[in-house]
Design a protein around this motif. Structure first.
Motif, PDB file in Angstrom:
ATOM      1  N   TYR A  60       0.811  -1.207   0.000  1.00  0.00           N
ATOM      2  CA  TYR A  60       0.000   0.000   0.000  1.00  0.00           C
ATOM      3  C   TYR A  60       0.854   1.270   0.000  1.00  0.00           C
ATOM      4  N   GLY A  61       2.137   1.116   0.312  1.00  0.00           N
ATOM      5  CA  GLY A  61       2.991   2.286   0.441  1.00  0.00           C
ATOM      6  C   GLY A  61       2.938   2.851   1.852  1.00  0.00           C
ATOM      7  N   THR A  62       3.959   3.588   2.229  1.00  0.00           N
ATOM      8  CA  THR A  62       3.971   4.200   3.558  1.00  0.00           C
ATOM      9  C   THR A  62       2.942   5.330   3.616  1.00  0.00           C
ATOM     10  N   PRO A  63       2.466   5.638   4.831  1.00  0.00           N
ATOM     11  CA  PRO A  63       1.562   6.797   4.953  1.00  0.00           C
ATOM     12  C   PRO A  63       2.212   8.084   4.455  1.00  0.00           C
ATOM     13  N   LEU A  87      -2.006   4.285  -4.660  1.00  0.00           N
ATOM     14  CA  LEU A  87      -1.388   2.962  -4.659  1.00  0.00           C
ATOM     15  C   LEU A  87      -0.098   3.002  -5.483  1.00  0.00           C
ATOM     16  N   PRO A  88       1.076   2.837  -4.842  1.00  0.00           N
ATOM     17  CA  PRO A  88       2.330   2.852  -5.605  1.00  0.00           C
ATOM     18  C   PRO A  88       2.466   1.611  -6.482  1.00  0.00           C
ATOM     19  N   VAL A  89       3.126   1.793  -7.640  1.00  0.00           N
ATOM     20  CA  VAL A  89       3.347   0.687  -8.571  1.00  0.00           C
ATOM     21  C   VAL A  89       4.815   0.663  -8.989  1.00  0.00           C
ATOM     22  N   ILE A  90       5.235  -0.501  -9.492  1.00  0.00           N
ATOM     23  CA  ILE A  90       6.649  -0.734  -9.809  1.00  0.00           C
ATOM     24  C   ILE A  90       6.933  -0.204 -11.215  1.00  0.00           C
ATOM     25  N   GLY A  91       6.835   1.109 -11.370  1.00  0.00           N
ATOM     26  CA  GLY A  91       6.949   1.711 -12.688  1.00  0.00           C
ATOM     27  C   GLY A  91       5.622   1.593 -13.408  1.00  0.00           C
ATOM     28  N   THR A  92       5.288   2.588 -14.204  1.00  0.00           N
ATOM     29  CA  THR A  92       3.952   2.604 -14.799  1.00  0.00           C
ATOM     30  C   THR A  92       3.807   1.674 -15.997  1.00  0.00           C
ATOM     31  N   LYS A  93       4.907   1.262 -16.632  1.00  0.00           N
ATOM     32  CA  LYS A  93       4.747   0.287 -17.717  1.00  0.00           C
ATOM     33  C   LYS A  93       4.189  -1.019 -17.168  1.00  0.00           C
ATOM     34  N   GLU A  94       4.658  -1.435 -16.013  1.00  0.00           N
ATOM     35  CA  GLU A  94       4.105  -2.631 -15.363  1.00  0.00           C
ATOM     36  C   GLU A  94       2.607  -2.477 -15.143  1.00  0.00           C
ATOM     37  N   ALA A  95       2.207  -1.290 -14.673  1.00  0.00           N
ATOM     38  CA  ALA A  95       0.791  -1.065 -14.401  1.00  0.00           C
ATOM     39  C   ALA A  95      -0.025  -1.079 -15.687  1.00  0.00           C
ATOM     40  N   VAL A  96       0.477  -0.426 -16.727  1.00  0.00           N
ATOM     41  CA  VAL A  96      -0.247  -0.406 -18.000  1.00  0.00           C
ATOM     42  C   VAL A  96      -0.445  -1.822 -18.534  1.00  0.00           C
ATOM     43  N   LEU A  99      -2.936  -3.839 -15.774  1.00  0.00           N
ATOM     44  CA  LEU A  99      -4.216  -3.332 -15.272  1.00  0.00           C
ATOM     45  C   LEU A  99      -5.429  -4.044 -15.878  1.00  0.00           C
ATOM     46  N   PRO A 100      -5.486  -4.302 -17.174  1.00  0.00           N
ATOM     47  CA  PRO A 100      -6.662  -5.034 -17.676  1.00  0.00           C
ATOM     48  C   PRO A 100      -6.865  -6.378 -16.981  1.00  0.00           C
ATOM     49  N   THR A 101      -5.774  -7.103 -16.771  1.00  0.00           N
ATOM     50  CA  THR A 101      -5.880  -8.395 -16.073  1.00  0.00           C
ATOM     51  C   THR A 101      -6.328  -8.190 -14.636  1.00  0.00           C
ATOM     52  N   LEU A 102      -5.708  -7.240 -13.929  1.00  0.00           N
ATOM     53  CA  LEU A 102      -6.029  -7.031 -12.521  1.00  0.00           C
ATOM     54  C   LEU A 102      -7.448  -6.500 -12.327  1.00  0.00           C
ATOM     55  N   LEU A 103      -7.985  -5.832 -13.349  1.00  0.00           N
ATOM     56  CA  LEU A 103      -9.355  -5.322 -13.272  1.00  0.00           C
ATOM     57  C   LEU A 103     -10.389  -6.325 -13.790  1.00  0.00           C
ATOM     58  N   GLY A 104      -9.931  -7.530 -14.125  1.00  0.00           N
ATOM     59  CA  GLY A 104     -10.855  -8.602 -14.473  1.00  0.00           C
ATOM     60  C   GLY A 104     -11.242  -8.687 -15.929  1.00  0.00           C
ATOM     61  N   ALA A 105     -10.532  -7.978 -16.813  1.00  0.00           N
ATOM     62  CA  ALA A 105     -10.826  -8.102 -18.246  1.00  0.00           C
ATOM     63  C   ALA A 105     -10.385  -9.476 -18.735  1.00  0.00           C
ATOM     64  N   GLY A 106     -11.082  -9.979 -19.735  1.00  0.00           N
ATOM     65  CA  GLY A 106     -10.749 -11.300 -20.263  1.00  0.00           C
ATOM     66  C   GLY A 106     -11.433 -11.535 -21.586  1.00  0.00           C
ATOM     67  N   PRO A 107     -11.490 -12.792 -22.033  1.00  0.00           N
ATOM     68  CA  PRO A 107     -12.144 -13.111 -23.310  1.00  0.00           C
ATOM     69  C   PRO A 107     -13.567 -12.559 -23.353  1.00  0.00           C
ATOM     70  N   GLY A 108     -13.886 -11.954 -24.471  1.00  0.00           N
ATOM     71  CA  GLY A 108     -15.208 -11.352 -24.628  1.00  0.00           C
ATOM     72  C   GLY A 108     -15.259  -9.889 -24.256  1.00  0.00           C
ATOM     73  N   ASP A 109     -14.216  -9.394 -23.578  1.00  0.00           N
ATOM     74  CA  ASP A 109     -14.155  -7.981 -23.209  1.00  0.00           C
ATOM     75  C   ASP A 109     -13.315  -7.207 -24.224  1.00  0.00           C
ATOM     76  N   VAL A 245      -5.360  -7.517  -4.867  1.00  0.00           N
ATOM     77  CA  VAL A 245      -4.726  -8.407  -5.845  1.00  0.00           C
ATOM     78  C   VAL A 245      -3.215  -8.264  -5.803  1.00  0.00           C
ATOM     79  N   ARG A 246      -2.735  -7.023  -5.714  1.00  0.00           N
ATOM     80  CA  ARG A 246      -1.292  -6.790  -5.720  1.00  0.00           C
ATOM     81  C   ARG A 246      -0.628  -7.342  -4.455  1.00  0.00           C
ATOM     82  N   LYS A 247      -1.347  -7.357  -3.345  1.00  0.00           N
ATOM     83  CA  LYS A 247      -0.820  -8.000  -2.134  1.00  0.00           C
ATOM     84  C   LYS A 247      -0.575  -9.479  -2.390  1.00  0.00           C
ATOM     85  N   HIS A 248      -1.551 -10.148  -2.976  1.00  0.00           N
ATOM     86  CA  HIS A 248      -1.422 -11.573  -3.263  1.00  0.00           C
ATOM     87  C   HIS A 248      -0.304 -11.842  -4.265  1.00  0.00           C
TER      88      HIS A 248
END
Length: 361
Positions: A60-63, A87-96, A99-109, A245-248
């Motif tokens: 979650y990052g430090t306060p 929410l801190p991320v490990i560089g924004t290319k990783e997030a880009v 993010l579709p996977t982490l937000l639940g996008a999949g076949p048919g979307d 999800v990122r914790k897991h």
């Protein structure tokens, strides 16, 4: 899944890079937007002071980090920010990419993004198994409702800035259809001829961040590309879901980097200093390109000049490589870029001046 990914485009530039290296004055590499100027001392000091970090950092990052980001969002962008929605991320290319996977996008979307765009938007959709759609406007989707809509202002590669009125329409359109809007705002402090606007600003979204995520990076504004440091913010419910999800998944920014990020977002002086460097490089390089016969389109903001000689982009790449100058072909960013090249400002003053001398000889 991996077989569905496109070839890595930068590999195609290798022969032109070798050609540019043969120039007597050496290569001027303006192809990749990688920072070359020093990481600010205030940031390096914070990293060193936090180097004794034997325990696990917080996903979650430090306060302190979340507070510094929220203060920056309010101070610099006029966004009503909640530290709990950072929410801190490990560089924004990783997030880009994820993010579709982490937000639940999949076949048919469907994942929609601009027709001229950072290639990782397409890659992220493919990794999720969703359908990537490069569009020149949301209405071209017709009755189709995408799960995710990417916007990018200032744009990479074109430097185009979307005004608040346009962003309001995108937000309203997406909310009517239940789509999530992700706004890539990594170049937002690098406006030149126009003022970039965050999708989270009250005059865009009504101070309601529902269904919205903004993505920010320290790579360009603070020369921290090597640190892999960025963050997400926006809809508290979406940020909370991403955090779980990122914790897991163990997607955690290292503790010393979190300390460096905190220092970077608390300090505006180094950002102004870096802006002045880029402004000077932009001015002299633009003049030289125009003198050589280029037309510069858009390029109101960001770290690139979107340049054209009204010829196939690879012909332009070849011509500039003969001068020892390497640029990125526009078709890396979509078929609408086939007659442009992207020229980065991320080279030292000495290398920029070398390019100017060759273009104006």
């Amino acid at each position: 899944m991996i077989k569905t990914l496109p070839d890595f485009p930068w590999d195609l530039l290798t022969p032109y890079k070798e050609q540019a290296r043969q120039h007597a004055g050496g290569i001027v590499d303006l192809s990749v937007g990688t920072p070359v100027d020093p990481t600010p001392e205030i940031v390096r000091r914070a990293l060193v002071d936090a180097a004794d970090a034997p325990g696990y950092p917080a996903t979650y990052g430090t306060p302190e980090l979340r507070d510094s980001v929220a203060d920056w969002l309010t101070r610099r962008l006029g966004v009503e920010a909640d530290p709990a929605a950072v929410l801190p991320v490990i560089g924004t290319k990783e997030a880009v990419a994820w993010l579709p996977t982490l937000l639940g996008a999949g076949p048919g979307d469907t994942v929609a993004f601009p027709e001229l765009a950072y290639p990782t938007y397409d890659v992220g959709a493919r990794l999720a198994g969703a359908t990537p759609r490069a569009v020149d406007g949301l209405f071209s989707l017709g009755p189709e409702t995408p799960k995710i809509v990417w916007i990018n202002s200032p744009s990479n590669p074109t430097g185009k800035v979307l005004p608040a009125e346009h962003l309001r329409k995108v937000v309203a359109w997406a909310r009517e259809r239940g789509a999530t809007v992700i706004s890539d705002e990594c170049y937002i402090e690098l406006g030149w001829d126009a003022e970039p606007v965050s999708v989270l600003r009250p005059d865009v979204c009504g101070a309601d961040h529902r269904g919205l995520i903004a993505l920010h990076s320290l790579s360009k504004r603070s020369n921290l590309a090597g640190y892999r440091a960025g963050f997400l913010t926006g809809d508290p419910a979406l940020i909370t879901a991403l955090l779980e999800v990122r914790k897991h998944a163990g997607m955690i920014v290292p503790a010393p980097v979190q300390a460096a990020m905190t220092a970077a977002y608390r300090d505006d002086a180094h950002v102004q200093e870096q802006r002045e460097r880029y402004a000077r490089r932009r001015t002299v390089l633009r003049r030289a390109l125009e003198a050589y016969g280029f037309r510069i389109d858009h390029s109101e903001a960001g770290l690139y000049l979107w340049a054209s000689r009204d010829e196939p982009c690879w012909d332009t790449v070849k011509a500039l490589a003969e001068l020892g100058i390497l640029v990125a072909p526009g078709d890396f960013y979509g078929t609408a870029g086939t007659r442009h090249v992207r020229v980065a400002l991320t080279a030292t003053d000495e290398r920029i001046d070398a390019a100017v001398a060759r273009l104006t000889a």
